[in-house]
Design a protein around this motif. Structure first.
Motif, mmCIF file in Angstrom:
data_model
loop_
_atom_site.group_PDB
_atom_site.id
_atom_site.type_symbol
_atom_site.label_atom_id
_atom_site.label_comp_id
_atom_site.label_asym_id
_atom_site.label_seq_id
_atom_site.Cartn_x
_atom_site.Cartn_y
_atom_site.Cartn_z
ATOM 1 N N TYR A 1 69.310 40.301 7.441
ATOM 2 C CA TYR A 1 68.817 38.973 7.777
ATOM 3 C C TYR A 1 67.295 38.981 7.879
ATOM 4 O O TYR A 1 66.626 38.094 7.343
ATOM 5 C CB TYR A 1 69.439 38.499 9.092
ATOM 6 N N CYS A 2 66.724 39.975 8.542
ATOM 7 C CA CYS A 2 65.262 40.070 8.669
ATOM 8 C C CYS A 2 64.601 40.284 7.312
ATOM 9 O O CYS A 2 63.543 39.703 7.040
ATOM 10 C CB CYS A 2 64.883 41.192 9.625
ATOM 11 N N VAL A 3 65.212 41.097 6.467
ATOM 12 C CA VAL A 3 64.656 41.331 5.138
ATOM 13 C C VAL A 3 64.664 40.038 4.322
ATOM 14 O O VAL A 3 63.689 39.717 3.632
ATOM 15 C CB VAL A 3 65.421 42.462 4.415
ATOM 16 N N ARG A 4 65.736 39.263 4.395
ATOM 17 C CA ARG A 4 65.793 37.982 3.671
ATOM 18 C C ARG A 4 64.746 37.012 4.182
ATOM 19 O O ARG A 4 64.099 36.311 3.397
ATOM 20 C CB ARG A 4 67.175 37.356 3.798
ATOM 21 N N LYS A 5 64.578 36.933 5.489
ATOM 22 C CA LYS A 5 63.560 36.044 6.061
ATOM 23 C C LYS A 5 62.154 36.484 5.652
ATOM 24 O O LYS A 5 61.299 35.655 5.358
ATOM 25 C CB LYS A 5 63.671 36.006 7.591
ATOM 26 N N LEU A 6 61.917 37.784 5.638
ATOM 27 C CA LEU A 6 60.620 38.303 5.232
ATOM 28 C C LEU A 6 60.358 38.009 3.758
ATOM 29 O O LEU A 6 59.236 37.604 3.394
ATOM 30 C CB LEU A 6 60.545 39.808 5.503
ATOM 31 N N GLU A 7 61.360 38.181 2.908
ATOM 32 C CA GLU A 7 61.198 37.856 1.492
ATOM 33 C C GLU A 7 60.942 36.371 1.301
ATOM 34 O O GLU A 7 60.127 35.976 0.456
ATOM 35 C CB GLU A 7 62.439 38.274 0.704
ATOM 36 N N HIS A 8 61.612 35.536 2.069
ATOM 37 C CA HIS A 8 61.382 34.097 1.983
ATOM 38 C C HIS A 8 59.951 33.755 2.405
ATOM 39 O O HIS A 8 59.286 32.935 1.762
ATOM 40 C CB HIS A 8 62.396 33.361 2.869
ATOM 41 N N GLU B 1 53.180 33.359 -1.556
ATOM 42 C CA GLU B 1 52.837 33.417 -2.976
ATOM 43 C C GLU B 1 52.798 32.027 -3.587
ATOM 44 O O GLU B 1 51.944 31.741 -4.438
ATOM 45 C CB GLU B 1 53.830 34.304 -3.721
ATOM 46 N N LEU B 2 53.700 31.160 -3.186
ATOM 47 C CA LEU B 2 53.706 29.794 -3.690
ATOM 48 C C LEU B 2 52.459 29.045 -3.250
ATOM 49 O O LEU B 2 51.850 28.306 -4.040
ATOM 50 C CB LEU B 2 54.974 29.076 -3.202
ATOM 51 N N LYS B 3 52.016 29.238 -2.003
ATOM 52 C CA LYS B 3 50.792 28.601 -1.516
ATOM 53 C C LYS B 3 49.572 29.119 -2.252
ATOM 54 O O LYS B 3 48.639 28.377 -2.539
ATOM 55 C CB LYS B 3 50.632 28.837 -0.009
ATOM 56 N N LYS B 4 49.558 30.416 -2.586
ATOM 57 C CA LYS B 4 48.444 30.979 -3.344
ATOM 58 C C LYS B 4 48.366 30.371 -4.732
ATOM 59 O O LYS B 4 47.277 30.090 -5.243
ATOM 60 C CB LYS B 4 48.580 32.494 -3.453
ATOM 61 N N ARG B 5 49.502 30.145 -5.367
ATOM 62 C CA ARG B 5 49.504 29.522 -6.691
ATOM 63 C C ARG B 5 48.998 28.089 -6.643
ATOM 64 O O ARG B 5 48.324 27.647 -7.546
ATOM 65 C CB ARG B 5 50.920 29.540 -7.275
#
Length: 152
Positions: free
Chosen positions: A132-139, A145-149
């Motif tokens: 669960y923590c890994v999924r939240k971190l990936e999200h 990354e989306l904000k950087k684009r």
């Protein structure tokens, strides 16, 4: 029947049976429950004849094997806990019945039964929380990354 059971074990056995019936597993998963129950009882009966390992090694191996087996059988946490709880409860009932019927010495008592059960549940919970923590971190990383684009 002269089999020494605690009331908590009987409650856990009845609750797990109700939980497994309510989960409406496939026939294959009910057979897995039966297989794990037999494996549990055979494993601790085998402990009587094993001169090599002591009780701690048997308990650790039981926890590791049960965790790997339960993880392999189903993906959902509710299903994993239902299968584990039902299989271990019926396995312990079968083990106590066999030991009492053949006048064998009990190699595992109620505290070790609960230790194995709750240790596997704890490892399942830690593993589920980790995913669960890994999924939240990936999200969160994907959002950055989306904000950087958008900013470039």
């Amino acid at each position: 029947m002269d089999i020494p059971f605690h009331l908590s074990f009987l409650f856990l056995l009845l609750y797990s049976m109700f939980f497994a019936i309510r989960s409406r597993f496939t026939i294959k998963k009910y057979l897995y429950i039966l297989l794990i129950s037999y494996a549990y009882s055979i494993y601790f009966i085998w402990r009587m004849t094993s001169p090599i390992w002591n009780g701690a090694y048997f308990t650790i191996i039981a926890i590791a094997v049960l965790f790997l087996l339960i993880r392999k059988l189903t993906k959902r946490l509710n299903g994993q806990i239902a299968i584990l709880l039902t299989a271990i409860s019926f396995g312990h009932l079968l083990y106590c019945t066999i030991c009492r019927s053949y006048h064998l010495q009990y190699t595992i008592d109620e505290t070790q039964y609960y230790l194995i059960l709750f240790a596997v549940i704890l490892v399942l919970a830690i593993q589920h929380s980790w995913h669960y923590c890994v999924r939240k971190l990936e999200h969160y990383i994907n959002l950055i990354e989306l904000k950087k684009r958008w900013n470039t």
